[in-house]
Each structure stands twice: as structure tokens, then as C-alpha cells.
Design an enzyme around this catalytic site. Sequence first.
Site, short mmCIF file in Angstrom:
data_model
loop_
_atom_site.label_atom_id
_atom_site.label_comp_id
_atom_site.label_asym_id
_atom_site.label_seq_id
_atom_site.Cartn_x
_atom_site.Cartn_y
_atom_site.Cartn_z
N CYS A 37 -2.25 8.84 3.82
CA CYS A 37 -1.97 8.45 2.51
C CYS A 37 -3.01 8.59 0.89
O CYS A 37 -3.40 8.16 0.24
CB CYS A 37 -1.46 6.50 2.30
SG CYS A 37 0.20 6.09 2.76
N GLU A 80 0.60 -1.36 0.05
CA GLU A 80 -0.12 -0.51 0.19
C GLU A 80 0.54 1.16 0.17
O GLU A 80 1.21 1.53 1.18
CB GLU A 80 -0.76 -0.11 1.20
CG GLU A 80 -1.99 0.96 0.94
CD GLU A 80 -2.09 1.67 1.95
OE1 GLU A 80 -1.97 3.65 2.45
OE2 GLU A 80 -1.92 1.15 3.72
C1 SIN Z 1 -2.87 4.74 5.21
O1 SIN Z 1 -2.83 6.13 4.82
O2 SIN Z 1 -1.78 5.00 5.16
C2 SIN Z 1 -3.66 4.67 6.08
C3 SIN Z 1 -5.13 4.93 6.44
C4 SIN Z 1 -6.71 4.93 6.81
O3 SIN Z 1 -6.16 3.08 6.92
O4 SIN Z 1 -7.16 5.46 6.66
#
Ligand code: SIN
Length: 504
Positions: free
Chosen positions: A305, A270
Site C-alpha cells: 500500500c 489502513e
Molecule cells: C501495506 O502495504 O499495507 C503495509 C506495508 C508496510 O507495513 O510496510
Amino acid sequence: MSSYSLKSVIKNQALLEDVGSFINGKWIKETTAGTFKVNDPSDSADSSLIDIPNLAASQVDYAIDIGHKEFYNYKATTNTYRSSQLMKLYSKIMENKEDLAKLIVLENGKSMADASGEIAYGASYFKYYAEYMMTQGATDIMIQPTNPNNRIFTKKAPVGLVGIITPWNFPFAMITRKLSVALAVGCTAIIKPDAQTPLSAIALTKLIEQCGYAPGVVNLLVASNDYTPEFGLKLCESPKIKKLTFTGSTRVGKILMQQSSNTLKKLSFELGGNAPFIVCENVKNMEYVVDHAIASKFRGLGQTCVCANIFYIHEKVLPEFIKVLKPKIEAFKIGHGLDENITHGSLINQNAVKKVKEHVEDAVSKGAEVVIPGGSLPALGQNFYAPTVLSNVSLDSKVCNEETFGPLMAIVSYNDVNSVIDKVNTNSVGLASYVFNDDINELFHISERLETGMVSCNTGLFSDVNLPFGGVKESGFGREGSVFGLDDFTVIKSMILGLQPIKN
Ligand code: SIN
């Protein structure tokens, strides 16, 4: 020293009674590799919370051997056992939720509200997979092949020892999202948390130890950032690690993929995003839209992210969007996440502050208008930054082409949604996107055309254990959470049975 001491903040001192790495059921506190400091990002320059022993690199090989060996025992356990263990862990997390959230605040700088949300979110993965394994298991299916005398049985078998590498922005939930499903299906695990935020990972491992898992089922490697490339290389190159799961930058994802190629292990990544937030001209409830824009952009002060980076607002509704937005952002209460009445904390480090400033300066130099100047807040500490809002941002600005990972809201006005979709789809990454539109028909058409792994329609917060979470293009591959989350931690094993004719 941080003005908050770990000992005075945490009620359950047992959570940090053993601070270091955990291999084969033992805490490793003696090491030849020295120690490193964990800092409170929301405090002054010298904000050390604790010294932690670095794991010596040679011990990584030991952890891999142990995790690999234990896999053959752990995979033979029943669904009922693994499910009840996950439920036990879930309960222990909930009993310690406040302490765990405080550890996240101290190591990461986010607000207590964000940290508490992260604990609830992170814990929900253990509960979900505990219930899933109890009710469904990893699904065995019988298939009728072309040959009427044969039968095919398929089984989702655990892939093996899993390497888990996680970032600092969700130091708890990014581990639990991966570890929960690994343990549910029968994989053993080696976790490498980010060196800036190992405290909640250590506390989680303490709770795992208290659940009575056999030595070697879960192993934790803790060391400073200087050791990260070497540890990562060992995890990638080991043929004993059958799967690597990573959340982090696209740049590092590419390195890990190259380093894993010789062992052809299963990967799920991810990686970075650059989420667009599209507000169409027909939206009527601007209060609602703006509240969701703020939630999406400023959760963790923009250090997620999936947080929106570019706000494409239709020119007809732009003045109202800004009018509703301004007072809400000006009402933010920024400060140390453990202080009373704080809505937002600090950024993680100086590099994060530098990147936001760089993106703001670049956009302004290309003609952006300043709606809210924001900027550094040195009186609070070196990593504090009040949100900046810019409008009329040029599409060739850095913020439109790379992730800011910080509190800059960049607004671009548009009059043709097709050009916005085309622009979004030319992006090399595609994790999340957001669309606000009061016409369900248009909403569907737009969301189906957007090339992102997740499209959040008329909501700014979508993260949920039931959601298959993941991206497309250079945002990575694989899905975490939901029933689809099992696929990345299992391999389909087929057994073909030939039936002999019955003699009368
Ligand atoms: C992330 O920022 O990688 C994860 C964000 C989320 O799970 O809401």
C-alpha cells in the site's frame, strides 16, 4: 500441483498439522461447507498447495460468542502475564522464522528476502508490545479537576473483542501488527485472513496455541473468498465485537464502515494509497536515490500500500535518474521465490497482472515513453511480470490517479515542486509520500505541505514497529505500531473520586 510440496519445504511439520479454523482452542477440520484450494501464485495454472476446510458461516457466530465471553477473563490478566506471553510468542516465531517465510513465499509469490523481512518485521510487534507492557503498561493517569475536592483517575481499558481482517500482500505482518497490541492491552481477537494466503496465519495460530493462551483468546476464521462478504458482515454487525481493524482496499473499507454503523464500534482502517516519490533538483547522490526508489517501488513487486506509484523527477536530474536506474532494474532476477538467487517473485494472481498491463497500455496510449518495456513472462508462469518503466507519463493516465499495485514505474518530469505538491494533495487518498532533497529546510517545508499520513524523507523504506503507521483522507484512519498504536485498541475510562473533608 505446485512443483514445491509443503511437506518437503517446511522443517517443522507441526506448523501445518492442523489446517483449518481455530475457535475456542480447537481446530475445526470437519465442516459442511466443503474445502478450498490454496495455490502457489508462482507456479503453473494448476498450482494447488493444499485443500483447506471452509468454516461454515454459522461457526462465525460461535467464534464471536466465545471471543466475547473470554474477553472478561483475559482482560483481568496482569500486564506481566500478557507481556511474557507475547515474548514467548516472539521467541517461537523466531525459532520458526525460515519455515514461516517459506510459507509466505508459497502462498504469496514474493521472494524469500521479502518474506524473511516480513517475518522479522511482523515478529517485532510482539516484542515491542511485550516490552512496552512490562515497562509502561497502558498508562493510568491522575488528573486534578477544577473542584479541589475531587480527583480524576483515567485508565486505558481494553476495548473488547476485536475483529481483524487482513490482506494477502503481507499475510503475516498485517495480522501481527494488529494482534500484538490487542493481546498486549487485554483484548481478545478473531482473525479473518485473506483466502489466498491463509497458511502463515494458520502457522502463527499454531504457535499461539503452543504458547498456552486460554481457549477463545485468539480465534482464526478460514474460508474461501466466496464466504468473505458474509463473514465480514457478521463481524461488522455483531454488537459483541467492539472494534474492527482492517487493511485492504478503500472500496471494501467503505463497505465495512457502513456495515459497522449500527453498532458504532471503534474502527481503524489502513486502506489504499497512491504514493508519490518526489526527487528534487538538488540531489547529489543519484545512486542512493535510485536504490531507494527501487526499494520503495519493487518491494513485493509493487504490491504494497505504501509503494511509490508516481515518480515526480525534476527535469534537470531526470536523465541521470534514468541512466542509473536502467541497469539496476535490468539486473533483477525474477523467478520462484524459493529458487536460488532470485531477487523478485511473481504477482499474486491474474487480476494483478491484468491491472498492470491496463495501466501500462493506458499510459502509453496517452503518450508515455517506454524506458524499459517489461511485460509478462509466460515461460516462468502466468503471474510473472517483469517491471515496466515509463517516462513522460501524462497526469491524466490511470497510473497517476489510482494505485497500480504492481511493477510499473511511472515517471513524470516537473520543474515546479509547488505544482507537484498541489497535484498530490488533490488525490483522494493520502497514505505515504517520499521526498528526496539535499536541503533540510526545503525538505521540511515540502513534507509539511504533503497531505499524507506518512512522509518518507530521503529514504525509500520506512516501515518500522516504532512508526505510527496510517493514512489520511480515503487511505483510512487510526495508527498501528508505536505507542500511538495502543489508542485504537483501548478506551479511556475515567473514575472521579470526591474527597470528603477530614473532621478534626
Ligand atoms: C501495506 O502495504 O499495507 C503495509 C506495508 C508496510 O507495513 O510496510
